[in-house]
Design a protein around this motif. Structure first.
Motif, PDB file in Angstrom:
ATOM      1  N   ASP A   1       1.110  -1.375  -0.058  1.00  0.00           N
ATOM      2  CA  ASP A   1      -0.362   0.203   0.186  1.00  0.00           C
ATOM      3  C   ASP A   1       1.051   1.209   0.449  1.00  0.00           C
ATOM      4  O   ASP A   1       0.402   2.167  -0.643  1.00  0.00           O
ATOM      5  N   PHE A   2       2.093   1.420   0.134  1.00  0.00           N
ATOM      6  CA  PHE A   2       2.852   2.711   0.679  1.00  0.00           C
ATOM      7  C   PHE A   2       2.794   2.984  -0.547  1.00  0.00           C
ATOM      8  O   PHE A   2       3.525   4.014  -1.632  1.00  0.00           O
TER       9      PHE A   2
ATOM     10  N   LEU B   1      -6.694   8.785   3.528  1.00  0.00           N
ATOM     11  CA  LEU B   1      -5.765   9.077   3.872  1.00  0.00           C
ATOM     12  C   LEU B   1      -5.093   8.381   5.256  1.00  0.00           C
ATOM     13  O   LEU B   1      -4.111   8.804   5.437  1.00  0.00           O
ATOM     14  N   HIS B   2      -6.592   8.174   6.388  1.00  0.00           N
ATOM     15  CA  HIS B   2      -6.149   7.584   6.954  1.00  0.00           C
ATOM     16  C   HIS B   2      -5.738   6.068   7.233  1.00  0.00           C
ATOM     17  O   HIS B   2      -4.243   5.724   7.695  1.00  0.00           O
ATOM     18  N   ALA B   3      -6.203   6.120   6.850  1.00  0.00           N
ATOM     19  CA  ALA B   3      -5.149   4.143   5.471  1.00  0.00           C
ATOM     20  C   ALA B   3      -4.180   4.556   5.149  1.00  0.00           C
ATOM     21  O   ALA B   3      -3.004   3.057   5.865  1.00  0.00           O
ATOM     22  N   GLY B   4      -3.726   5.248   4.992  1.00  0.00           N
ATOM     23  CA  GLY B   4      -2.392   5.614   4.109  1.00  0.00           C
ATOM     24  C   GLY B   4      -1.226   6.314   4.947  1.00  0.00           C
ATOM     25  O   GLY B   4      -0.126   5.381   5.743  1.00  0.00           O
ATOM     26  N   ILE B   5      -1.676   6.914   6.639  1.00  0.00           N
ATOM     27  CA  ILE B   5      -1.285   7.095   7.487  1.00  0.00           C
ATOM     28  C   ILE B   5      -0.637   5.677   8.468  1.00  0.00           C
ATOM     29  O   ILE B   5      -0.194   5.938   8.394  1.00  0.00           O
ATOM     30  N   ASP B   6      -1.901   4.928   8.067  1.00  0.00           N
ATOM     31  CA  ASP B   6      -1.627   3.592   9.105  1.00  0.00           C
ATOM     32  C   ASP B   6      -0.742   2.954   8.880  1.00  0.00           C
ATOM     33  O   ASP B   6       0.075   1.814   9.193  1.00  0.00           O
ATOM     34  N   SER B   7      -0.692   3.045   7.408  1.00  0.00           N
ATOM     35  CA  SER B   7       0.550   2.208   6.697  1.00  0.00           C
ATOM     36  C   SER B   7       2.155   2.731   6.659  1.00  0.00           C
ATOM     37  O   SER B   7       2.403   1.649   7.125  1.00  0.00           O
ATOM     38  N   THR B   8       1.353   3.320   6.530  1.00  0.00           N
ATOM     39  CA  THR B   8       3.344   4.059   6.883  1.00  0.00           C
ATOM     40  C   THR B   8       3.392   4.181   8.301  1.00  0.00           C
ATOM     41  O   THR B   8       5.023   3.946   8.656  1.00  0.00           O
ATOM     42  N   LEU B   9       3.084   4.253   9.334  1.00  0.00           N
ATOM     43  CA  LEU B   9       3.301   4.547  10.460  1.00  0.00           C
ATOM     44  C   LEU B   9       3.510   2.628  10.917  1.00  0.00           C
ATOM     45  O   LEU B   9       4.534   2.377  11.571  1.00  0.00           O
ATOM     46  N   ASN B  10       3.185   1.903  10.708  1.00  0.00           N
ATOM     47  CA  ASN B  10       4.061   0.666   9.965  1.00  0.00           C
ATOM     48  C   ASN B  10       5.287  -0.019   9.181  1.00  0.00           C
ATOM     49  O   ASN B  10       5.541  -0.643   9.959  1.00  0.00           O
ATOM     50  N   ILE B  11       5.054   0.570   8.365  1.00  0.00           N
ATOM     51  CA  ILE B  11       6.653   0.814   8.038  1.00  0.00           C
ATOM     52  C   ILE B  11       7.845   1.124   8.752  1.00  0.00           C
ATOM     53  O   ILE B  11       8.746   0.873   8.978  1.00  0.00           O
TER      54      ILE B  11
END
Length: 478
Positions: free
Chosen positions: A316-317, A331-341
């Motif tokens: 996703d990132f 945007l929330h899904a993108g932020i969560d994916s980024t935080l996981n990375i």
């Protein structure tokens, strides 16, 4: 010879009192050219100086009325004749004497005298008897040709000098104007060169930024391709494991039911068999296994789910599985994916707090927005000192057309002298080898590309908040 035309009257041709010198001899001995006429305009005296100056002998003039012939080619009255006649109109062109009453003086040019003419200083006065009656007139002449020529030469030289000065002044003014024009042209050329240098510097900076963005894009593409390959290679065995894990869980439940049935039947078994089964149950710690195996199965299942989520977040990132076009994104899904990375980068330094507001989907390039959030979160983690800190991500709606994302930390803050440069390419306060200085510069460029902006609120010792403002819908030119 004196220059004052009136000095001659101090020696008028009158013999001194008691002198025995005849009047004609005294007249002849006078050094100034002089002649006299009576009331009938007949020449009575014509001295030797007059003969020398006018080239007419006394014998040719005395007793005649031809004295004007010595001065003019035609018949014209002399100044003495005009005084004798009392012709006031004609005398207006002459200068009245301030010494002798009734006398006049002038300087005239006589072109008939000599080879090239002469300038004569003329003075004429009336002659009166003892009763004051006019009985004649006397006229004296002095050659002032050399003086007049000298004056004319001086005047001509002065005029030539003035002309030369005017010409040189004009030439100097022209040279000055040409010099000023040259200076203006040079200044204009320097300004143009300076402007070109500034444009070239800006162009080089943009090219460097574009190159770095391309490098970053290539890196992301490479990561995405790697993620896609890794995800493909991992997802298949993970799928097998996950599927087999479910089957194994069912098998274990069946085995546990069978063991429970054996345990219930143990009491009815022969004593030897019951003793052997009890010994095996004690040796295998069957009761402990029945409690521990479900726990191990659940932890293993959570680990497998975690691996699947990490692979999906990486996909996703990078978003290599979708085209890099404007799309509506959560945007929330993108932020969560980024935080996981970036979890490994942050988890040892700070706690991450999510305070999400209600956001609509936003038209954007989500992988680039994820990159901006990643850069801000990593920078926030680096800004936190040895004490564990907090990184807070907030979202909200700014107005009907825009939303915002905040990345806040309670780290060291940004000094004022660095604030104006934090978005410059290659500017970094990190040690050499620890940072490229491109993270915020790329973030700034991405926000501009999206028609948004990036704001910063910071205080040394308090921390920093970066706010991303994004339009919900992109304009056509984007």
């Amino acid at each position: 010879m004196t220059d004052d035309p009136m000095d001659m009257y101090d020696n008028l041709p009158q013999p001194p009192a008691g002198s025995s010198i005849p009047l004609s001899e005294f007249f002849d001995g006078h050094p100034v050219a002089t002649f006299a006429i009576d009331r009938d305009h007949m020449v009575t005296h014509w001295n030797k100086a007059c003969e020398h100056l006018l080239s007419y002998m006394a014998g040719e003039m005395v007793g005649t009325h031809r004295h004007a012939r010595a001065f003019y080619p035609d018949a014209r009255p002399t100044l003495a004749d005009l005084i004798l006649d009392g012709n006031a109109k004609a005398l207006e062109r002459y200068r009245a004497s301030c010494v002798i009453a009734g006398a006049y003086e002038a300087e005239e040019y006589f072109e008939e005298l000599g080879e090239s003419g002469h300038w004569l200083q003329i003075t004429a006065a009336p002659l009166r008897d003892h009763a004051g009656a006019t009985v004649g007139a006397i006229q004296s002449m002095r050659d002032v040709t050399e003086r007049r020529f000298a004056e004319n030469a001086l005047r001509l030289a002065h005029q030539n000098l003035e002309h030369l000065v005017a010409r040189r002044t004009a030439e100097l003014a022209q040279v000055n104007e040409e010099l000023a024009q040259d200076i203006r042209q040079r200044q204009s050329a320097e300004d143009e060169l300076r402007r070109r240098n500034i444009e070239l510097t800006e162009l080089n900076a943009r090219l460097s930024q574009a190159q770095e963005q391309l490098i970053q894009s290539d890196k992301l593409a490479s990561i995405g391709q790697l993620a896609a390959g890794v995800a493909h290679e991992i997802n298949n065995p993970i799928g097998y494991i996950f599927s087999n894990f479910g089957t194994l869980h069912n098998y274990l439940e069946q085995l546990f039911r069978m063991l429970e049935a054996y345990q219930q039947a143990e009491a009815e078994a022969p004593p030897a068999t019951a003793q052997r089964l009890g010994a095996l149950r004690a040796e295998m710690e069957l009761e402990f296994l029945r409690e521990d195996i479900p726990i191990l199965m659940n932890e293993s299942r959570e680990g497998i789910v975690r691996v699947r989520h990490i692979v999906q977040d990486l996909k996703d990132f990078s978003r290599v599985d979708t085209s890099q076009e404007w799309a509506w994104a959560n945007l929330h899904a993108g932020i969560d994916s980024t935080l996981n990375i970036v979890a490994n980068e942050v988890k040892y330094k700070a706690d991450v707090v999510r305070e999400y507001g209600a956001l609509p989907e936003v038209e954007c390039l989500q992988s680039q927005i994820n990159q901006v959030v990643m850069n801000l979160v990593v920078n926030a983690a680096h800004a936190i000192g040895p004490q564990r800190g907090t990184i807070t991500l907030r979202t909200g709606i700014l107005d009907a057309e825009r939303v915002w994302i905040d990345v806040q930390d309670n780290g060291s803050g940004i000094p004022k002298e660095h604030l104006t440069r934090i978005f410059d390419p290659f500017f970094t306060t990190k040690p050499i080898g620890k940072g490229t200085g491109l993270g915020l510069s790329l973030a700034y460029g991405i926000m501009q590309k999206h028609g948004g902006r990036i704001e910063v609120d910071t205080e040394v010792g308090r921390g920093t908040t970066f706010r991303l403002v994004l339009p919900i819908r992109q304009r056509k030119e984007s």
